[in-house]
Write an enzyme that holds these catalytic residues in place. Structure first.
Site, PDB file in Angstrom:
ATOM      1  N   LYS A 175     -17.573 -26.072  34.264  1.00 42.93           N
ATOM      2  CA  LYS A 175     -17.728 -26.973  35.402  1.00 42.93           C
ATOM      3  C   LYS A 175     -16.424 -27.004  36.180  1.00 42.93           C
ATOM      4  CE  LYS A 175     -16.973 -30.841  36.615  1.00 42.93           C
ATOM      5  NZ  LYS A 175     -16.156 -31.378  37.777  1.00 42.93           N
ATOM      6  N   GLY A 227      -7.477 -32.555  32.924  1.00 46.77           N
ATOM      7  CA  GLY A 227      -7.525 -33.416  34.097  1.00 46.77           C
ATOM      8  C   GLY A 227      -6.734 -34.683  33.878  1.00 46.77           C
ATOM      9  N   SER A 228      -7.091 -35.714  34.593  1.00 51.74           N
ATOM     10  CA  SER A 228      -6.321 -36.952  34.564  1.00 51.74           C
ATOM     11  C   SER A 228      -6.531 -37.719  33.268  1.00 51.74           C
ATOM     12  CB  SER A 228      -6.709 -37.838  35.747  1.00 51.74           C
ATOM     13  OG  SER A 228      -7.997 -38.398  35.546  1.00 51.74           O
ATOM     14  N   THR A 229      -5.543 -38.525  32.923  1.00 52.39           N
ATOM     15  CA  THR A 229      -5.642 -39.357  31.726  1.00 52.39           C
ATOM     16  C   THR A 229      -6.768 -40.371  31.860  1.00 52.39           C
ATOM     17  OG1 THR A 229      -3.321 -39.054  31.148  1.00 52.39           O
ATOM     18  CG2 THR A 229      -4.402 -41.028  30.300  1.00 52.39           C
ATOM     19  N   GLY A 232      -9.879 -38.612  31.161  1.00 51.81           N
ATOM     20  CA  GLY A 232      -9.831 -38.210  29.769  1.00 51.81           C
ATOM     21  C   GLY A 232     -10.180 -39.333  28.812  1.00 51.81           C
ATOM     22  N   GLU A 249      -6.541 -32.076  27.615  1.00 43.61           N
ATOM     23  CA  GLU A 249      -5.197 -31.792  28.139  1.00 43.61           C
ATOM     24  C   GLU A 249      -5.056 -32.626  29.398  1.00 43.61           C
ATOM     25  OE1 GLU A 249      -2.364 -31.045  30.176  1.00 43.61           O
ATOM     26  OE2 GLU A 249      -3.318 -29.169  30.784  1.00 43.61           O
ATOM     27  N   CYS A 283       0.718 -30.539  35.561  1.00 45.18           N
ATOM     28  CA  CYS A 283       0.694 -31.617  34.566  1.00 45.18           C
ATOM     29  C   CYS A 283       1.997 -31.738  33.791  1.00 45.18           C
ATOM     30  CB  CYS A 283      -0.475 -31.422  33.619  1.00 45.18           C
ATOM     31  SG  CYS A 283      -0.528 -29.791  32.837  1.00 45.18           S
ATOM     32  N   GLU A 382       2.114 -40.794  36.908  1.00 46.86           N
ATOM     33  CA  GLU A 382       2.022 -39.407  37.352  1.00 46.86           C
ATOM     34  C   GLU A 382       1.684 -39.369  38.840  1.00 46.86           C
ATOM     35  OE1 GLU A 382       0.278 -35.276  35.601  1.00 46.86           O
ATOM     36  OE2 GLU A 382      -1.148 -36.933  35.739  1.00 46.86           O
TER      37      GLU A 382
END
Length: 481
Positions: A175, A227-229, A232, A249, A283, A382
């Protein structure tokens, strides 16, 4: 400007089909339309997962040497498309072409070949002596993988997942992000040309709803997400509910620790890559610069010269250091952090806005703040843009404490004339990866984070193991010769 006008497509069960819905893909440097990418719905996700499940028994039972041969062919096909791939990715997300040629053009093929070689060296079964008889420890593919990749390194990060998954005998639903929906289909074109069996790789693009349906799909055995925390955490919550293995990650706010004895010229040259790579859209970016008070002014001046001297412009120009951000939304987000830095009392040394000579696209000037408190937003959150914060410290232990005073733990660097001293400091930093006087990922070593930077590891043998289940077969009597 060339527009990709094939229409929005998905790749399911070994063939392309028109997407049921689409979204425009825009060129980062101009804002002009590049083409239409898929906005895959639930029915298309269902079809992709069904195709992957149907293909799983055949691919999982294919001998490792035969899987490796097909992967080698896939690598060849990707390389044959490398020049057009790297240019397309640059136009989609603004990555400078010098970087894109390696990350999007050549790296995926190299990683496929690495894992093709590794699976040939990894025994499917291992015999271990037991108290009574022996145990066969067997490695089996985990099954159907839902692989969700971001827009910042679209080809490279897709390969992080595809290469070990295919090597292990898994089938994949990939995806892609809406911003980079076009380049993702290059994997599908290459898979067709290489003879990858139908359904082993399925490719679609879409937004959060597409990803959420894939993550929770009952036909998926493992999820791998970069991707983003924030996203995640949601994926981790759902995979926890389902007891589904997941690799995450996520974000970072990595620190570059400059020790008192560091050679400043070498350090600044290294930080050009470690801190500004891919326009700050990385990242593991070293966006917190920890500088000793005894050399603080010297460090700030050197970094100011670096920041102000970076060439901002057309990412397709080989001399460009910093291109545009991926979207207007990302540009506005980064500009918001710059305003937050000013409001928190940090000293703006360089940059701080939109370049006057770049009226089109989504550019932000490389920006440097000094006198930043480590608790400030620009030091803790971030930003994902070309914004650095320089933070003073007095002692080496304080530098370590400041580096560790973050919810993240993905990357980092230590700079010193004494490599052993720097290595000792690196050992004390709570992070998944750290570089000494440089920062370069190693495909043969595990990459990933701790704390809010994620779960699990990619790359290296550990990356292959993440797509394998272990089965123990207990047997009485001696092992067969």
């Amino acid at each position: 400007m060339t527009v990709v006008d094939d229409g929005a497509r998905v790749f399911i069960g070994g063939r392309f089909r028109a997407a049921e819905a689409s979204t425009p893909v825009l060129e980062a440097a101009t804002g002009a339309r590049l083409g239409d990418g898929a906005a895959a719905g639930e029915a298309e996700v269902d079809a992709a997962v069904a195709a992957a499940r149907a293909a799983l028994p055949g691919w999982a039972s294919t001998p490792a040497a035969d899987r490796a041969a097909v992967m080698g062919g896939l690598a060849d096909e990707l390389l044959a498309r490398a020049s057009s791939t790297d240019e397309l990715c640059t136009r989609e997300n603004g990555m400078p072409i010098r970087l894109s040629r390696g990350a999007n053009g050549f790296f995926p093929a190299g990683l496929l070949r690495y894992y093709a070689g590794l699976i040939g060296q990894t025994a499917a079964e291992e015999i271990r002596p037991a108290a009574i008889g022996h145990t066969i420890v067997r490695r089996e593919p985990v099954g159907v993988v839902g692989a969700i990749v971001p827009w910042n390194y679209p080809q490279a990060l897709a390969a992080f997942k595809l290469a070990p998954a295919l090597a292990a005998g898994c089938t994949v639903v990939l995806k892609a992000s809406p911003e980079t929906a076009l380049d993702a289909l290059i994997f599908a074109e290459a898979a067709l040309a290489a003879g990858l069996p139908a359904g082993v790789l399925n490719v679609l693009a879409g937004g959060p709803d597409t990803g959420a349906h894939l993550v929770s799909h009952p036909g998926v055995d493992k999820v791998s997400f970069t991707g983003s925390t924030a996203v995640g955490r949601l994926i981790a919550q759902e995979c926890g509910r389902l007891l589904r293995p997941v690799t995450l990650e996520l974000g970072g706010k990595s620190a570059a620790v400059i020790l008192e004895d560091a050679d400043l010229d070498t350090t600044v040259k290294g930080l050009k890559n470690a801190s500004f790579v891919n326009n700050g859209q990385t990242c593991h970016l070293n966006s917190r610069i920890l500088a000793p008070k005894s050399r603080y002014g010297e460090v700030v001046d050197a970094l100011a010269a670096l920041t102000a001297g970076l060439k901002v412009g057309d990412p397709l120009d080989k001399s460009t250091d910093v291109g545009p951000l991926v979207s207007s939304r990302q540009r506005d987000r980064v500009l918001g952090y710059i305003e937050a830095g000013k409001a928190d009392g940090a000293r703006l040394v360089a940059g701080g806005g939109i370049p006057a000579d770049q009226p089109d696209g989504w550019f932000v000037s490389p920006t440097l703040f000094a006198d930043v408190d480590n608790s400030a937003r620009i030091a803790q959150e971030e930003i994902f843009g070309p914004v650095l914060a320089v933070i003073p410290y007095e002692t080496e232990q304080q530098a370590i404490d400041l580096a560790n005073a973050s919810e993240y733990g993905l990357g980092g660097t230590v700079w010193s004339a004494d490599a052993e001293r720097a290595t000792d400091v690196a050992r004390a930093i709570h992070t998944g990866t750290v570089g000494v006087n440089d920062y370069q990922l190693d495909i043969a070593a595990p990459f990933g984070g701790v704390k809010a930077s994620g779960l699990g590891r990619e790359l290296g043998p550990e990356g292959l193991a993440a797509y394998q289940n272990l089965k123990s077969i207990y047997r009485i009597g001696p092992a067969a010769e």
